[in-house]
Design a protein around this motif. Structure first.
Motif, PDB file in Angstrom:
ATOM      1  N   ASP A  59       0.354  68.549  60.294  1.00 31.60           N
ATOM      2  CA  ASP A  59       0.613  67.746  61.491  1.00 31.60           C
ATOM      3  C   ASP A  59      -0.196  68.233  62.678  1.00 31.60           C
ATOM      4  O   ASP A  59      -0.626  67.428  63.517  1.00 31.60           O
ATOM      5  N   ASP A  60      -0.418  69.547  62.775  1.00 26.00           N
ATOM      6  CA  ASP A  60      -1.171  70.094  63.909  1.00 26.00           C
ATOM      7  C   ASP A  60      -2.609  69.582  63.901  1.00 26.00           C
ATOM      8  O   ASP A  60      -3.133  69.159  64.941  1.00 26.00           O
ATOM      9  N   LEU A  61      -3.246  69.589  62.739  1.00 25.85           N
ATOM     10  CA  LEU A  61      -4.622  69.083  62.645  1.00 25.85           C
ATOM     11  C   LEU A  61      -4.670  67.593  62.954  1.00 25.85           C
ATOM     12  O   LEU A  61      -5.593  67.108  63.609  1.00 25.85           O
ATOM     13  N   ASP A  62      -3.659  66.865  62.509  1.00 20.24           N
ATOM     14  CA  ASP A  62      -3.600  65.426  62.790  1.00 20.24           C
ATOM     15  C   ASP A  62      -3.537  65.162  64.290  1.00 20.24           C
ATOM     16  O   ASP A  62      -4.214  64.266  64.808  1.00 20.24           O
ATOM     17  N   LEU A  63      -2.750  65.962  65.017  1.00 20.13           N
ATOM     18  CA  LEU A  63      -2.634  65.783  66.467  1.00 20.13           C
ATOM     19  C   LEU A  63      -3.923  66.118  67.192  1.00 20.13           C
ATOM     20  O   LEU A  63      -4.201  65.576  68.269  1.00 20.13           O
ATOM     21  N   ARG A  64      -4.719  67.015  66.621  1.00 17.62           N
ATOM     22  CA  ARG A  64      -5.972  67.424  67.272  1.00 17.62           C
ATOM     23  C   ARG A  64      -7.157  66.544  66.896  1.00 17.62           C
ATOM     24  O   ARG A  64      -8.259  66.758  67.389  1.00 17.62           O
ATOM     25  N   THR A  65      -6.942  65.557  66.040  1.00 19.20           N
ATOM     26  CA  THR A  65      -8.047  64.739  65.540  1.00 19.20           C
ATOM     27  C   THR A  65      -8.131  63.406  66.275  1.00 19.20           C
ATOM     28  O   THR A  65      -7.131  62.678  66.385  1.00 19.20           O
ATOM     29  N   VAL A  66      -9.308  63.069  66.770  1.00 17.91           N
ATOM     30  CA  VAL A  66      -9.559  61.789  67.439  1.00 17.91           C
ATOM     31  C   VAL A  66      -9.896  60.744  66.375  1.00 17.91           C
ATOM     32  O   VAL A  66     -10.777  60.953  65.541  1.00 17.91           O
ATOM     33  N   LYS A  67      -9.208  59.593  66.421  1.00 18.56           N
ATOM     34  CA  LYS A  67      -9.383  58.554  65.406  1.00 18.56           C
ATOM     35  C   LYS A  67      -9.617  57.206  66.085  1.00 18.56           C
ATOM     36  O   LYS A  67      -9.137  56.966  67.189  1.00 18.56           O
ATOM     37  N   TRP A  68     -10.318  56.309  65.383  1.00 18.81           N
ATOM     38  CA  TRP A  68     -10.515  54.952  65.860  1.00 18.81           C
ATOM     39  C   TRP A  68     -10.923  54.064  64.682  1.00 18.81           C
ATOM     40  O   TRP A  68     -11.304  54.558  63.623  1.00 18.81           O
ATOM     41  N   ALA A  69     -10.840  52.754  64.887  1.00 19.52           N
ATOM     42  CA  ALA A  69     -11.188  51.807  63.832  1.00 19.52           C
ATOM     43  C   ALA A  69     -12.698  51.603  63.814  1.00 19.52           C
ATOM     44  O   ALA A  69     -13.321  51.349  64.854  1.00 19.52           O
ATOM     45  N   ASP A  70     -13.283  51.693  62.634  1.00 19.70           N
ATOM     46  CA  ASP A  70     -14.717  51.474  62.458  1.00 19.70           C
ATOM     47  C   ASP A  70     -15.032  49.988  62.651  1.00 19.70           C
ATOM     48  O   ASP A  70     -14.446  49.128  61.992  1.00 19.70           O
ATOM     49  N   ALA A  71     -15.958  49.674  63.566  1.00 17.20           N
ATOM     50  CA  ALA A  71     -16.313  48.281  63.839  1.00 17.20           C
ATOM     51  C   ALA A  71     -16.986  47.616  62.646  1.00 17.20           C
ATOM     52  O   ALA A  71     -16.998  46.382  62.529  1.00 17.20           O
ATOM     53  N   VAL A  72     -17.548  48.409  61.738  1.00 15.88           N
ATOM     54  CA  VAL A  72     -18.258  47.853  60.581  1.00 15.88           C
ATOM     55  C   VAL A  72     -17.304  47.565  59.429  1.00 15.88           C
ATOM     56  O   VAL A  72     -17.317  46.474  58.847  1.00 15.88           O
ATOM     57  N   THR A  73     -16.457  48.545  59.075  1.00 17.83           N
ATOM     58  CA  THR A  73     -15.606  48.398  57.887  1.00 17.83           C
ATOM     59  C   THR A  73     -14.149  48.104  58.206  1.00 17.83           C
ATOM     60  O   THR A  73     -13.407  47.661  57.327  1.00 17.83           O
ATOM     61  N   GLY A  74     -13.716  48.369  59.426  1.00 19.85           N
ATOM     62  CA  GLY A  74     -12.304  48.215  59.765  1.00 19.85           C
ATOM     63  C   GLY A  74     -11.459  49.399  59.357  1.00 19.85           C
ATOM     64  O   GLY A  74     -10.275  49.463  59.695  1.00 19.85           O
ATOM     65  N   LYS A  75     -12.030  50.357  58.635  1.00 19.85           N
ATOM     66  CA  LYS A  75     -11.294  51.545  58.233  1.00 19.85           C
ATOM     67  C   LYS A  75     -11.201  52.522  59.402  1.00 19.85           C
ATOM     68  O   LYS A  75     -11.962  52.441  60.362  1.00 19.85           O
ATOM     69  N   THR A  76     -10.263  53.466  59.300  1.00 16.64           N
ATOM     70  CA  THR A  76     -10.073  54.440  60.368  1.00 16.64           C
ATOM     71  C   THR A  76     -11.041  55.596  60.206  1.00 16.64           C
ATOM     72  O   THR A  76     -11.091  56.234  59.153  1.00 16.64           O
ATOM     73  N   LEU A  77     -11.813  55.840  61.242  1.00 18.43           N
ATOM     74  CA  LEU A  77     -12.745  56.963  61.295  1.00 18.43           C
ATOM     75  C   LEU A  77     -12.158  58.067  62.158  1.00 18.43           C
ATOM     76  O   LEU A  77     -11.267  57.835  62.979  1.00 18.43           O
ATOM     77  N   ALA A  78     -12.688  59.282  61.990  1.00 17.16           N
ATOM     78  CA  ALA A  78     -12.228  60.413  62.793  1.00 17.16           C
ATOM     79  C   ALA A  78     -13.393  61.362  63.043  1.00 17.16           C
ATOM     80  O   ALA A  78     -14.304  61.495  62.211  1.00 17.16           O
ATOM     81  N   ILE A  79     -13.360  62.011  64.216  1.00 12.27           N
ATOM     82  CA  ILE A  79     -14.270  63.118  64.499  1.00 12.27           C
ATOM     83  C   ILE A  79     -13.630  64.373  63.928  1.00 12.27           C
ATOM     84  O   ILE A  79     -12.440  64.627  64.155  1.00 12.27           O
ATOM     85  N   ARG A  80     -14.400  65.141  63.185  1.00  8.19           N
ATOM     86  CA  ARG A  80     -13.827  66.319  62.529  1.00  8.19           C
ATOM     87  C   ARG A  80     -13.238  67.298  63.554  1.00  8.19           C
ATOM     88  O   ARG A  80     -13.863  67.576  64.592  1.00  8.19           O
ATOM     89  N   ALA A  81     -12.055  67.791  63.253  1.00  3.41           N
ATOM     90  CA  ALA A  81     -11.438  68.858  64.033  1.00  3.41           C
ATOM     91  C   ALA A  81     -11.493  70.180  63.288  1.00  3.41           C
ATOM     92  O   ALA A  81     -11.130  71.221  63.821  1.00  3.41           O
ATOM     93  N   ASP A  82     -11.947  70.136  62.029  1.00  3.77           N
ATOM     94  CA  ASP A  82     -12.072  71.313  61.185  1.00  3.77           C
ATOM     95  C   ASP A  82     -13.118  70.976  60.123  1.00  3.77           C
ATOM     96  O   ASP A  82     -13.131  69.852  59.597  1.00  3.77           O
ATOM     97  N   MET A  83     -14.000  71.915  59.802  1.00  2.00           N
ATOM     98  CA  MET A  83     -15.067  71.641  58.837  1.00  2.00           C
ATOM     99  C   MET A  83     -14.694  72.030  57.408  1.00  2.00           C
ATOM    100  O   MET A  83     -15.365  71.621  56.457  1.00  2.00           O
ATOM    101  N   THR A  84     -13.634  72.808  57.224  1.00  2.00           N
ATOM    102  CA  THR A  84     -13.289  73.287  55.886  1.00  2.00           C
ATOM    103  C   THR A  84     -13.026  72.154  54.903  1.00  2.00           C
ATOM    104  O   THR A  84     -13.509  72.200  53.762  1.00  2.00           O
ATOM    105  N   PRO A  85     -12.261  71.085  55.276  1.00  2.00           N
ATOM    106  CA  PRO A  85     -12.074  69.987  54.315  1.00  2.00           C
ATOM    107  C   PRO A  85     -13.384  69.325  53.908  1.00  2.00           C
ATOM    108  O   PRO A  85     -13.527  68.882  52.766  1.00  2.00           O
ATOM    109  N   GLN A  86     -14.334  69.264  54.840  1.00  2.00           N
ATOM    110  CA  GLN A  86     -15.620  68.652  54.508  1.00  2.00           C
ATOM    111  C   GLN A  86     -16.380  69.475  53.471  1.00  2.00           C
ATOM    112  O   GLN A  86     -16.994  68.931  52.552  1.00  2.00           O
ATOM    113  N   VAL A  87     -16.344  70.794  53.642  1.00  2.00           N
ATOM    114  CA  VAL A  87     -17.040  71.664  52.697  1.00  2.00           C
ATOM    115  C   VAL A  87     -16.365  71.591  51.332  1.00  2.00           C
ATOM    116  O   VAL A  87     -17.030  71.595  50.285  1.00  2.00           O
TER     117      VAL A  87
END
Length: 387
Positions: A59-87
């Motif tokens: 929940d803490d990471l969720d609160l720190r993450t900025v999200k918005w709807a992608d104008a192209v796909t309509g899916k929810t995009l986010a700016i990474r708040a942590d790089m470990t999940p990406q790796v």
């Protein structure tokens, strides 16, 4: 014209020249350090779909993450708040190796809410991860690499607190009465709040309650582990965890290693050994890490994993700015012979700054202690005479 156009949002800041050079020198040096240990550099994107960056338990990471709807796909995009999940995603699906993978990374993350009053909302994370090995050897390598990173940064008063997620889990597994108060128990342990723990454990087994209360005082040097063996029940999971911590204690004789068995930040994320680094002058942790074997589950390929992340922006706040470098002043004219002389000096590693007679040298990073002058038809470097 907006008179306040230069003002940045709260807890965001530019990195100015001399601090930027310090940060860049640390970045290069640390990535070179990781490369010498066999770590491969990856560069994940700044933005991804939320289901790749977030899971339902943090929940803490969720609160720190900025999200918005992608104008192209309509899916929810986010700016990474942590790089470990990406790796972890890169390891699970792009590399898809069956053996051990050692990966490192560097990049900015962005937090909708800063972690503290004095912290930036745009940390610059550098870190290293080992995937594919569940043995203590991987945790030992990460511990040693994290300590080497902190030493390279020349931080004052470094302390690495080590804990183990399985100790409290073993206790709570034997206390079903605490199932719905689990988060409160972890919070009380983290705050070393014995009064709250007394209240929470009143209805549970005396052995478990006494052990949870004992954890509050189990912090300090390696002697903590011996005290833990007498204060905690001899459950197999706890004995194994203490044996692992005992082994890690033998790997560093600098005095930086400490143990705090109630330091359980990120308990819902970690599955084994946990690391938290502190240093003089910074109230917050300067680095965190540990084992998180379940991180790849959301990508359909959970692999053993352990690693750490260090915030270089915070590190540079603790260090003096880099001293100015010496440079050569040269006329700012477009003659071929001068241009050739300047290019030759730069190719040899010199900093050459071209100026007109009307301009003064104002750079913070460089001190011009020599000048390029025309002498008998040749451009030569001479010391600048004091005026």
């Amino acid at each position: 014209m907006n008179k306040n156009a230069w003002v940045l949002p709260d807890q965001l800041a530019d990195v100015l020249p001399r601090q930027a050079r310090t940060l860049e020198a640390l970045r290069r040096g640390l990535l070179d350090l990781y490369r010498r240990h066999g770590y491969e550099l990856v560069m994940p994107p700044l933005v991804e779909y939320t289901d790749a960056l977030l899971d339902d338990t943090d929940d803490d990471l969720d609160l720190r993450t900025v999200k918005w709807a992608d104008a192209v796909t309509g899916k929810t995009l986010a700016i990474r708040a942590d790089m470990t999940p990406q790796v972890a995603r890169i390891d699970a699906h792009l590399l898809n190796r069956s053996g051990v993978a050692r990966l490192c990374y560097f990049g900015s993350v962005f937090h909708a809410r800063a972690a503290g009053l004095l912290t930036s909302r745009e940390p610059m994370h550098i870190g290293a991860e080992v995937y594919g090995h569940s043995g203590l050897e991987a945790d030992a390598e990460i511990q040693s690499l994290l300590l080497a990173s902190l030493r390279f940064c020349q931080l004052p008063g470094v302390r690495l607190d080590v804990s183990h997620a399985q100790i409290v889990r073993a206790l709570l597994a034997r206390a079903p009465q605490l199932q719905y108060d689990k988060d409160a128990v972890y919070s009380a342990l983290q705050a070393k709040d014995t009064a709250a723990l007394h209240t929470l454990t009143r209805a549970c087994d005396e052995e478990v309650g006494s052990a949870l209360l004992a954890l509050v005082d189990l912090y300090g040097g390696v002697e903590v582990l011996e005290r833990a063996r007498t204060s905690l029940p001899p459950y197999a999971e706890i004995s194994k965890a203490l044996d692992e911590l005992q082994t890690l204690a033998t790997l560093d004789d600098s005095g930086a290693l400490q143990f705090d068995l109630a330091d359980l930040t990120g308990y819902d994320y970690h599955t084994g050994v946990m690391f938290t680094a502190y240093c003089t002058g910074m109230p917050n942790a300067i680095a965190r890490g540990g084992r998180y074997d379940h991180i790849g589950e959301r990508f359909g390929r959970a692999r053993p994993a352990t690693g750490f992340s260090l915030d270089l922006r915070e590190v540079t706040e603790l260090l003096p700015c880099a001293a100015p470098s010496t440079a050569i002043a040269a006329p700012w004219i477009m003659t071929p012979d001068l241009r050739k002389a300047v290019e030759s000096l730069r190719a040899a590693g010199e900093v050459v700054i071209q100026l007109t007679e009307q301009h003064q040298h104002e750079e913070d990073e460089f001190v011009c202690d020599r000048e390029l002058v025309l002498d008998a038809g040749q451009w030569v470097v001479q010391p600048i005479k004091a005026k």
